[in-house]
Enzyme design. Structure first.
Site, PDB file in Angstrom:
ATOM      1  N   CYS A  55      -3.280  -7.543   6.432  1.00  0.00           N
ATOM      2  CA  CYS A  55      -2.990  -7.099   7.670  1.00  0.00           C
ATOM      3  C   CYS A  55      -4.149  -7.722   8.868  1.00  0.00           C
ATOM      4  O   CYS A  55      -3.592  -7.697   9.949  1.00  0.00           O
ATOM      5  CB  CYS A  55      -3.059  -5.662   7.742  1.00  0.00           C
ATOM      6  N   HIS A  87      -6.726  -0.552   8.633  1.00  0.00           N
ATOM      7  CA  HIS A  87      -5.683  -1.249   9.040  1.00  0.00           C
ATOM      8  C   HIS A  87      -5.937  -1.888  10.511  1.00  0.00           C
ATOM      9  O   HIS A  87      -6.705  -1.269  11.403  1.00  0.00           O
ATOM     10  CB  HIS A  87      -4.576  -0.206   8.946  1.00  0.00           C
TER      11      HIS A  87
END
Length: 323
Positions: free
Chosen positions: A90, A166
């Site tokens: 990510c 994230h």
């Protein structure tokens, strides 16, 4: 996804991200850490030494908390995506989300080819193409930190679930502010904006997200993709400016060069495993019978330094009370 497990964790650091972008053969871009969301900080990010500087997008890092976090904030979220993609790929995905959506950025041959190849893909297939790209994965994995305590791949898995952090991106595209999250089925339109006011529009969005976790989580990081500051300063040098401003710009260019050299050294150290070197020094000292003496010397030095620091602190406090 076929190669999802082959993506390593990389550090959320402006030096790492700047060099990663450079290794994608993208020129004229650097990454800076944003320490505050106040209006003055955001304004300074756009204006560098009397010159306007493009801010292409922001990358926000936070601890992923499953259904209770960003992915649950929008109805189009898709939580079926493999955890290893969330955990590892990510970071590069967030960077690409900005690079590939800013037409003014010179992507270089590799990313331009990837952009053309995936132009008609849906969001899921674009993510699949990214995680299966040998070029993207190899550049990403070149920033893998050396872990001297993992002897083989089987030891890297643990029954204990680690914290997952994230990355998501915010970027202005065609007059609208978008949130680009790899956990969602597609981009989220956050409303109209201009190149001049989008940072003000994104501020309450990020603040609201941080407030959502404030009671349990304080680890956040915000990075900005901006035009290379040395390039901005050099463009300013070509204008009609005073001698004082010219000297200041030259000084700032020198500081940027020093910073980039520091990035290069830090990135090199991140990848190097010093444990064998340290182990062998200790082993050789032990074989020579010098280890115990070195340990005692180190203890004495530490005691001496602690005493010196305590005395300095005492003297400083005494000097302050007199004033």
């Amino acid at each position: 996804m076929a190669y999802a497990g082959d993506w390593c964790l990389i550090e959320s650091d402006p030096g790492v991200f700047t060099e990663l972008i450079k290794r994608f053969n993208v020129r004229g871009i650097q990454v800076e850490e944003v320490w505050s969301l106040d209006a003055q900080t955001l304004e300074e990010l756009k204006h560098v030494f009397q010159a306007w500087q493009p801010v292409y997008g922001l990358i926000f890092l936070f601890k992923w908390q499953g259904n209770n976090d960003s992915s649950g904030a929008h109805p189009d979220a898709d939580l079926s995506i493999d955890d290893s993609v969330v955990n590892n790929a990510c970071a590069t995905q967030a960077i690409l989300s900005i690079l590939l959506n800013c037409p003014s950025i010179d992507l270089g041959p590799d990313l331009q080819e990837f952009k053309e190849f995936t132009r008609e893909f849906n969001p899921y297939d674009k993510g699949l193409a990214m995680t299966n790209s040998e070029i993207l994965r190899s550049v990403h994995n070149s920033f893998s930190r050396s872990d001297p305590f993992i002897m083989d791949s089987s030891e890297s898995s643990s029954s204990e679930k680690e914290d997952i952090f994230h990355f998501i991106s915010y970027v202005p595209i065609h007059g609208a502010l978008y949130e680009l999250d790899g956990l969602s089925n597609g981009p989220v339109n956050l409303g109209p904006c201009t190149d001049d006011d989008w940072l003000e529009k994104v501020r309450p969005v990020i603040q609201e997200r941080m407030a959502r976790y404030a009671s349990a989580e304080i680890r956040f990081n915000l990075l900005a993709l901006i035009k290379n500051r040395e390039d901005v300063y050099k463009m300013r040098l070509e204008t009609d400016i005073s001698f004082e401003e010219r000297e200041e710009l030259l000084h700032k260019i020198e500081l940027e060069n020093i910073k980039f050299k520091r990035y290069e050294r830090e990135n090199s150290l991140r990848k190097h495993n010093f444990i064998p070197f340290i182990y062998n020094i200790i082993r050789i000292l032990a074989e020579r019978g010098e280890l115990d003496a070195r340990i005692e010397h180190a203890k004495k030095e530490m005691t001496k330094r602690k005493k010196e620091r305590a005395e300095k602190k005492k003297n400083a406090e005494a000097s302050g009370s007199k004033n």
